[in-house]
Design a protein around this motif. Sequence first.
Motif, PDB file in Angstrom:
ATOM      1  N   SER A 113       0.832  -1.207   0.000  1.00 30.87           N
ATOM      2  CA  SER A 113       0.000   0.000   0.000  1.00 30.87           C
ATOM      3  C   SER A 113       0.858   1.245   0.000  1.00 30.87           C
ATOM      4  CB  SER A 113      -0.926   0.011   1.218  1.00 30.87           C
ATOM      5  OG  SER A 113      -1.828  -1.062   1.162  1.00 30.87           O
ATOM      6  N   ALA A 114       1.964   1.219   0.746  1.00 34.44           N
ATOM      7  CA  ALA A 114       2.861   2.376   0.786  1.00 34.44           C
ATOM      8  C   ALA A 114       3.458   2.633  -0.589  1.00 34.44           C
ATOM      9  CB  ALA A 114       3.951   2.152   1.815  1.00 34.44           C
ATOM     10  N   ARG A 115       3.865   1.552  -1.290  1.00 35.88           N
ATOM     11  CA  ARG A 115       4.414   1.722  -2.643  1.00 35.88           C
ATOM     12  C   ARG A 115       3.367   2.262  -3.598  1.00 35.88           C
ATOM     13  NH1 ARG A 115       6.758  -3.223  -1.371  1.00 35.88           N
ATOM     14  NH2 ARG A 115       5.183  -4.329  -2.595  1.00 35.88           N
ATOM     15  N   LEU A 116       2.134   1.777  -3.467  1.00 36.77           N
ATOM     16  CA  LEU A 116       1.050   2.245  -4.331  1.00 36.77           C
ATOM     17  C   LEU A 116       0.821   3.741  -4.134  1.00 36.77           C
ATOM     18  CD1 LEU A 116      -1.371   1.634  -6.270  1.00 36.77           C
ATOM     19  CD2 LEU A 116      -2.722   1.285  -4.204  1.00 36.77           C
ATOM     20  N   LEU A 117       0.748   4.167  -2.887  1.00 33.81           N
ATOM     21  CA  LEU A 117       0.532   5.585  -2.604  1.00 33.81           C
ATOM     22  C   LEU A 117       1.719   6.429  -3.038  1.00 33.81           C
ATOM     23  CD1 LEU A 117      -1.202   5.397   0.861  1.00 33.81           C
ATOM     24  CD2 LEU A 117      -2.254   5.862  -1.345  1.00 33.81           C
ATOM     25  N   ASP A 118       2.924   5.898  -2.880  1.00 30.30           N
ATOM     26  CA  ASP A 118       4.116   6.638  -3.282  1.00 30.30           C
ATOM     27  C   ASP A 118       4.159   6.826  -4.796  1.00 30.30           C
ATOM     28  OD1 ASP A 118       6.540   7.954  -2.712  1.00 30.30           O
ATOM     29  OD2 ASP A 118       7.649   6.163  -3.338  1.00 30.30           O
ATOM     30  N   ALA A 119       3.611   5.868  -5.542  1.00 39.03           N
ATOM     31  CA  ALA A 119       3.626   5.940  -6.999  1.00 39.03           C
ATOM     32  C   ALA A 119       2.537   6.864  -7.555  1.00 39.03           C
ATOM     33  CB  ALA A 119       3.477   4.554  -7.597  1.00 39.03           C
ATOM     34  N   MET A 120       1.555   7.221  -6.739  1.00 39.66           N
ATOM     35  CA  MET A 120       0.468   8.105  -7.222  1.00 39.66           C
ATOM     36  C   MET A 120       0.966   9.532  -7.319  1.00 39.66           C
ATOM     37  SD  MET A 120      -2.843   6.981  -5.070  1.00 39.66           S
ATOM     38  CE  MET A 120      -3.792   5.570  -5.497  1.00 39.66           C
ATOM     39  N   SER A 121       0.478  10.220  -8.337  1.00 38.60           N
ATOM     40  CA  SER A 121       0.856  11.635  -8.457  1.00 38.60           C
ATOM     41  C   SER A 121       0.021  12.468  -7.495  1.00 38.60           C
ATOM     42  CB  SER A 121       0.626  12.104  -9.885  1.00 38.60           C
ATOM     43  OG  SER A 121      -0.752  12.076 -10.185  1.00 38.60           O
ATOM     44  N   GLU A 122       0.513  13.634  -7.192  1.00 40.90           N
ATOM     45  CA  GLU A 122      -0.226  14.548  -6.334  1.00 40.90           C
ATOM     46  C   GLU A 122      -1.451  15.064  -7.062  1.00 40.90           C
ATOM     47  OE1 GLU A 122       0.456  15.435  -3.121  1.00 40.90           O
ATOM     48  OE2 GLU A 122       2.004  13.875  -3.216  1.00 40.90           O
ATOM     49  N   TYR A 123      -2.445  15.482  -6.311  1.00 37.27           N
ATOM     50  CA  TYR A 123      -3.654  16.046  -6.892  1.00 37.27           C
ATOM     51  C   TYR A 123      -3.298  17.279  -7.702  1.00 37.27           C
ATOM     52  CZ  TYR A 123      -8.306  18.047  -7.242  1.00 37.27           C
ATOM     53  OH  TYR A 123      -9.469  18.574  -7.718  1.00 37.27           O
ATOM     54  N   GLY A 124      -3.785  17.353  -8.937  1.00 38.14           N
ATOM     55  CA  GLY A 124      -3.559  18.513  -9.774  1.00 38.14           C
ATOM     56  C   GLY A 124      -2.375  18.376 -10.712  1.00 38.14           C
ATOM     57  N   ASP A 125      -1.641  17.247 -10.636  1.00 42.42           N
ATOM     58  CA  ASP A 125      -0.522  17.052 -11.572  1.00 42.42           C
ATOM     59  C   ASP A 125      -1.016  16.836 -12.976  1.00 42.42           C
ATOM     60  OD1 ASP A 125       1.475  17.416  -9.814  1.00 42.42           O
ATOM     61  OD2 ASP A 125       2.008  15.297  -9.595  1.00 42.42           O
TER      62      ASP A 125
END
Length: 72
Positions: free
Chosen positions: A60-72
Motif C-alpha cells: 500500500s505504501a508503494r502504491l501511494l508513493d507511486a500516485m501523483s499529487e492532486y492537480g498534476d
Amino acid sequence: MTNFDLYAPAPAAREGELEGDLASLRGDCARMVPHWPPARIVSRPVSPSLIHGVSVPPASARLLDAMSEYGD
C-alpha cells in the motif's frame, strides 16, 4: 407535504407493470422510517500527533508513493 397512511397496503401491480409507482414507494419508505436507526453524529478529526501504532502494508505504501499529487 403529503401525509401517508402508514398502515395502508401497497397497491397491487397490474400485469406487465413494475411492482408499484412512486407513490407506493414513498408509502413503503414512510412505513420503514420507525425501523431506521437515528442519524449518527460525525466525529471530529483527530490530530496526527494523537495517532499511534498505525502500520501500513509495504504494498500500500508503494502504491501511494507511486500516485501523483492532486492537480498534476
